[in-house]
Scaffold this active site. Structure first.
Site, PDB file in Angstrom:
ATOM      1  CG  ASN A   1      -8.432   4.894   3.282  1.00  0.00           C
ATOM      2  OD1 ASN A   1      -7.332   4.891   2.752  1.00  0.00           O
ATOM      3  ND2 ASN A   1      -8.860   3.879   4.017  1.00  0.00           N
TER       4      ASN A   1
ATOM      5  CB  SER B   1      -0.881  -0.030   1.249  1.00  0.00           C
ATOM      6  OG  SER B   1      -1.712   1.109   1.322  1.00  0.00           O
TER       7      SER B   1
ATOM      8  CG  ASP C   1      -7.935   2.189   0.319  1.00  0.00           C
ATOM      9  OD1 ASP C   1      -9.081   2.681   0.388  1.00  0.00           O
ATOM     10  OD2 ASP C   1      -7.396   1.579   1.269  1.00  0.00           O
TER      11      ASP C   1
ATOM     12  CD  GLU D   1      -9.030  -0.977   0.198  1.00  0.00           C
ATOM     13  OE1 GLU D   1      -8.059  -1.167  -0.573  1.00  0.00           O
ATOM     14  OE2 GLU D   1      -8.958  -1.122   1.427  1.00  0.00           O
TER      15      GLU D   1
ATOM     16  N   GLY E   1      -4.515  -4.560   5.588  1.00  0.00           N
ATOM     17  CA  GLY E   1      -3.444  -4.331   6.559  1.00  0.00           C
ATOM     18  C   GLY E   1      -3.693  -3.051   7.326  1.00  0.00           C
TER      19      GLY E   1
ATOM     20  CG  ASP F   1     -10.938  -1.259   4.337  1.00  0.00           C
ATOM     21  OD1 ASP F   1     -11.261  -1.849   5.383  1.00  0.00           O
ATOM     22  OD2 ASP F   1      -9.848  -0.632   4.251  1.00  0.00           O
TER      23      ASP F   1
ATOM     24  CE  LYS G   1      -4.808  -0.087   0.149  1.00  0.00           C
ATOM     25  NZ  LYS G   1      -5.581  -0.907   1.106  1.00  0.00           N
ATOM     26  CG  LEU G   2      -1.067   3.969  -6.737  1.00  0.00           C
ATOM     27  CD1 LEU G   2      -1.155   4.885  -7.960  1.00  0.00           C
ATOM     28  CD2 LEU G   2       0.298   4.090  -6.065  1.00  0.00           C
ATOM     29  CE  LYS G   3      -4.144   3.537   2.027  1.00  0.00           C
ATOM     30  NZ  LYS G   3      -5.410   3.000   2.542  1.00  0.00           N
TER      31      LYS G   3
ATOM     32  CE  LYS H   1      -7.818  -2.790   6.206  1.00  0.00           C
ATOM     33  NZ  LYS H   1      -8.087  -1.337   6.202  1.00  0.00           N
TER      34      LYS H   1
END
Ligand code: NPQ
Ligand code: MG
Length: 370
Positions: free
Chosen positions: A191, A135, A189, A214, A291, A239, A161-163, A263
């Site tokens: 968030n 990540s 992702d 995500e 994670g 997530d 995985k890129l934020k 998770k």
């Protein structure tokens, strides 16, 4: 099993580099460890809650308080069975899944060490190594991002995985797709950083052949994710929204998630995570292991979980050195893009208690019966 004492260790570990997501920047990992002492031996569990309530409503101080005030007294008074009895005993407290998960993990570790059984065998692992992804946080600029991604590619990670967040999405994704080439596994992702107003913008991500996007929207808006999933090609993966197996099944049935990030902390424990894996496998929904910047304690358990047959995508089960120069256990080291599933009893790792003391932010809180 009888629990004699529950010790809470609050520690702060330096991160090798700041980790930025749409909800903020972490420069160190403040983490709560649970050490249980039982009549059959000791066990360790790691709580995944962050120091601030930004990823989830849970955070370290709240976890300490709910364990001290409610969860530990219930376990110290009532616990005669094993780890499988922990969730039912703690059901009287609403939510606080990360706190419950850490307690269950510590008790499971003690129980399985006594029985000579590894987490992997107990969960039903079918592999001895797991494929690992990494990540990658939000960077100050694209060249810095590409430098970081290049080091991970060179280390052998099988998926990136890129934020992302508004203002940091199409350009970094395009640049990293270019770097990885057409075959490289890439996902993003958010968030929860977007809203339904962003659907046409998010559709532009379809050009980059992503494995998934995500959690673009806030956790309660499962229906909004179903709307997005119908509007774009990129698979939507939840997530933060997925807090139990029944929520996962509902989200799958609504078409809000065609892949699930599992998770254990977020869903209330490894035993619930194993149940969620089963529910997804039955429905042919691929899952992968998320994670939470775990130390070697949580990482060991995650790697065991990720060895179950339905975990068909590389997880955020990165090597220890992705986050920490020194880990609380022997480090997990990447080999051909994989980590080895521990085979020793319990988590299979030994906690370096001198490092727990070294990084302690205060004296351990010792909770015992009577
Ligand atoms: C995620 N993890 O998948 C989380 C987000 C996250 C590896 O991307 C402290 C506590 C810091 C919890 C940073 C990864 C955190 C955190 C990121 C969770 O959404
Ligand atoms: Mg996520």
């Amino acid at each position: 099993m009888r629990i004699h004492a529950i010790e809470l260790h609050r520690i702060g570990m330096p991160l090798v580099r700041p980790f930025e997501t749409s909800f903020g920047v972490q420069t160190s990992r403040e983490v709560l460890l649970v050490h249980v002492r039982t009549d059959v031996g000791d066990g360790w569990g790691e709580c995944v809650a962050g120091v601030d309530p930004f990823y989830s409503s849970e955070y370290v101080s709240a976890v300490e308080d709910v364990i001290r005030s409610y969860l530990a007294p219930a376990l110290l008074a009532g616990q005669r069975g094993g780890a499988a009895d922990v969730a039912p005993l703690l059901r009287f407290v609403v939510g606080h899944r990360m706190a419950k998960a850490a307690l269950e993990a510590a008790i499971l570790d003690a129980q399985l060490r006594a029985d000579g059984v590894s987490f992997g065998s107990h969960f039903g692992a079918t592999r001895d190594r797991v494929d690992c992804g990494v990540s990658v946080g939000i960077s100050p600029d694209i060249p810095t991002l590409l430098d970081e991604v290049r080091t991970y590619v060179d280390q052998g990670y099988k998926r990136v995985k890129l934020k992302i967040k508004p203002g940091w999405d199409l350009e970094p994704v395009a640049a990293v797709r270019d770097l990885l080439g057409a075959g490289g596994l890439l996902q993003v992702d958010a968030n929860t950083a977007y809203t339904l107003d962003d659907v046409s913008h998010l559709r532009e991500l379809d050009a980059f052949d992503l494995l998934l996007i995500e959690q673009p929207f806030v956790e309660e808006d499962i229906g909004a994710h179903a709307v997005l999933a119908r509007a774009i090609e990129t698979p939507v993966c939840l997530d933060e929204s997925i807090v139990s197996t029944s929520v996962a099944v509902d989200a799958i049935e609504q078409g809000a998630t065609s892949i699930v990030n599992i998770k254990a902390g977020r869903v209330g424990g490894y035993l619930e995570a194993v149940r969620m894996h089963g529910a997804c496998l039955t429905r042919s929904i691929p899952v992968w292991c998320g994670g939470m910047l775990e130390t070697g304690i949580g990482r060991a358990a995650n790697v065991a979980l990720a060895a179950l047959p339905g975990f068909t995508l590389p997880g955020d089960t990165s090597a220890s050195d992705r986050y920490f120069a020194e880990d609380l256990t022997d480090p997990f080291v990447l080999e051909d893009g994989t980590l080895t599933v521990p085979t020793g009893p319990g988590t299979g790792v030994t906690v370096r208690t001198e490092l727990v003391r070294h990084w302690a932010l205060r004296e351990p809180l010792v909770l015992s019966a009577g």
